[in-house]
Design a protein around this motif. Sequence first.
Motif, PDB file in Angstrom:
ATOM      1  N   TYR A   1       0.845  -1.194   0.000  1.00 19.22           N
ATOM      2  CA  TYR A   1       0.000   0.000   0.000  1.00 19.22           C
ATOM      3  C   TYR A   1       0.877   1.240   0.000  1.00 19.22           C
ATOM      4  O   TYR A   1       1.728   1.419   0.880  1.00 19.22           O
TER       5      TYR A   1
ATOM      6  N   PRO B   1       0.655   5.197   0.298  1.00 20.03           N
ATOM      7  CA  PRO B   1      -0.199   6.350   0.603  1.00 20.03           C
ATOM      8  C   PRO B   1       0.023   7.480  -0.401  1.00 20.03           C
ATOM      9  O   PRO B   1       1.017   7.496  -1.155  1.00 20.03           O
ATOM     10  N   LYS B   2      -0.890   8.445  -0.418  1.00 17.58           N
ATOM     11  CA  LYS B   2      -0.776   9.577  -1.339  1.00 17.58           C
ATOM     12  C   LYS B   2       0.465  10.414  -1.062  1.00 17.58           C
ATOM     13  O   LYS B   2       0.975  11.079  -1.965  1.00 17.58           O
TER      14      LYS B   2
ATOM     15  N   THR C   1      -6.528   2.417  -3.238  1.00 12.07           N
ATOM     16  CA  THR C   1      -6.991   2.141  -1.886  1.00 12.07           C
ATOM     17  C   THR C   1      -6.740   0.676  -1.538  1.00 12.07           C
ATOM     18  O   THR C   1      -6.500  -0.164  -2.426  1.00 12.07           O
ATOM     19  N   LYS C   2      -6.839   0.347  -0.279  1.00 11.89           N
ATOM     20  CA  LYS C   2      -6.657  -1.047   0.137  1.00 11.89           C
ATOM     21  C   LYS C   2      -7.719  -1.957  -0.474  1.00 11.89           C
ATOM     22  O   LYS C   2      -7.382  -3.050  -0.969  1.00 11.89           O
TER      23      LYS C   2
ATOM     24  N   ASP D   1     -16.628  -1.135   0.779  1.00 17.19           N
ATOM     25  CA  ASP D   1     -16.262  -0.688  -0.560  1.00 17.19           C
ATOM     26  C   ASP D   1     -17.247  -1.206  -1.607  1.00 17.19           C
ATOM     27  O   ASP D   1     -17.296  -2.414  -1.871  1.00 17.19           O
TER      28      ASP D   1
END
Length: 317
Positions: free
Chosen positions: A124, A126-127, A149-150, A180
């Motif tokens: 993952y 992140p931004k 996203t995850k 989601d």
Amino acid sequence: METRRRAGTFLRGLLADLPRKNCWTLAEHAGETDPHGMQHFLARASWDTDGVRDDLRDYVIGALGTDDGVLIADETGDVKKGVHTVGVQRQYTGTAGRIENAQVAVYLAYAGRGGHAMIDRELYLPKSWTEDPDRLAEAGVPDEVEFATKPALATGMITRALAGGVPARWVTGDEVYGADPALRAELETQRVGYVLAIGCDRRVPTAAGPVRADEASAGLPRRAWQRFSAGAGAKGQRVYEWAWIDHTDRVHRDDEQDTQQWLLLIRRHLDTGELAYYRCYTPDVVPLRELVRVAGRRWAIEESFQAGKGLAGLDEH
């Protein structure tokens, strides 16, 4: 041949009873005088990581594959120091149970009747990483990698597993994945059932229209609850009371009428009365006991995390 040989010595070191596992200790276990060979294997050697992943997946399915298999998505983190490890930032990790400076990855496990194992992984980012091209380049992240996203990472791995012939009838995961809609839609398109945890405030479809999960379950009569085990745990069978709210629908597909189920599954703790909620879908009508079985398989990936970190040192860098 050298890379293949090195991979074998590296794995034997991970499985050895060493007090700590890093390139120094793994090299010493292999009878080498310095860690340079192990470091080269991890950082610079040329080998097909995705090919190894596919070989592992095929091996697991050959040993454990069943027609009622369950795919399980979850993430785990490694607490880190500094800011240079790829993907690291201050973020929540279940490993620590709080926000820490950590690296997080999403994993996919497969559970069959004979056991379970992890078959895929995605880091993952992140931004704070994906929006910093210089940082990505310095860490060696491929140019085509973008923010995901995850749940999106999990969806990609599930799609890859199904396309690779993994015999999975079900998918399960915690609230991160149950919330989601894109993940749920993809599974419904592929006609793969799911039992995904959701928060009490999530709205679910009912015959009366969408309502919060806790409101939908508030008026259930005593006779609605049944007692089932969700599988064996460290202290014996995990027995809870379970109930469901069924929203069966008949849909037309290719000029034929199918029956599909969308359900709200509720779990109640025998002692505390605490409730947990699951959003469920199945392309065929199934009994409550089957949904309970799938919900209970979610703990298998936690066992895999514990084994990987505790026995093979996968949380030691």
